[in-house]
Design an enzyme around this catalytic site. Structure first.
Site: not given
Ligand code: C5P
Length: 220
Positions: A29-30
């Site tokens: 993810g980020n």
């Protein structure tokens, strides 16, 4: 301010960040919070638009008066964008989309085994949603807006990205300690395919959202 200059328009905004699962409990993810995309959605509602917000993993309450579609991965976001954009006057891709996803998904939790090296994670490319809809507009004449987060050579990299993606506007953020990720404030330059360059000084994400809609209205 106070104008309903988006009345009768349908706008689509993506927000948050995609999560690309490895197994039932893990993902790539980020750090995108979704706040800029949610600010864009609120601002568009206030200006009279019908708003579809495609929310990727943002831990934020659904804004009032907005049609919210929750998605997880880049592939799911692409499907939702293509569906929502079919009759949209503008599409703003504020979401941070993972460039790659794990090649395989393990249906059971990946286990560590004593004395064994970790297995490498093979990645495959995700579709570039912004480039795709810019090249092949779901509705003729719709305004397409992208975002970019850059740490250096912000303007040069932004110009190159605008050309590469083929969108009408590119909002370039300079990533820093107090700016952009998770913060209530942002500082950006709005680049136009027509050569325009609008610096938006450090301030609330709501103010940047309003400036972005100003530029969309000008081109709509
Ligand atoms: O290439 P980069 O990720 O820096 O581009 C950012 C812009 O492109 C954002 O507007 C993002 O929503 C969009 N994007 C996309 N699909 C991808 C990667 C980025 O639509 N696979």
């Amino acid at each position: 301010g106070g104008e309903r200059d988006l009345a009768g328009k349908h706008v689509v905004v993506s927000a948050g960040g995609t999560r690309e699962p490895l197994d039932p409990v893990r993902f790539l993810g980020n750090r995108s919070s979704g706040k800029q995309g949610y600010a864009l959605a609120r601002s568009a509602v206030a200006r009279g638009a019908r708003v579809t917000l495609l929310s990727a993993n943002a831990a934020l309450p659904d804004p009032a008066g907005v049609d919210v579609v929750h998605v997880g991965t880049a592939v799911q976001l692409r499907e939702a964008v293509l569906k929502a954009a079919a009759d949209a006057d503008a599409v703003v891709m504020a979401a941070a989309v993972a460039d790659f996803r794990p090649e395989t998904y393990a249906t059971g939790k990946i286990k560590k085994k004593d004395g064994q090296e970790p297995a490498p994670i093979a990645l495959v490319r995700n579709p570039d949603i912004l480039a795709e809809i810019s090249a092949d507009r779901p509705r003729p004449g719709q305004v397409v807006v992208g975002f970019a987060a850059e740490t250096d050579d912000v303007l040069a990299n932004g110009r190159a990205k605008l050309a590469r993606k083929g969108c009408d506007l590119l909002v370039v953020n300079e990533v820093g300690e107090r700016k952009t990720f998770g913060s209530e404030e942002n500082e950006a330059v709005i680049l136009g395919a027509d050569g325009s360059e609008i610096p938006v000084p450090y301030g609330p994400k709501d103010a940047l959202a309003d400036r972005i809609w100003d530029e969309v209205v000008r081109r709509g």
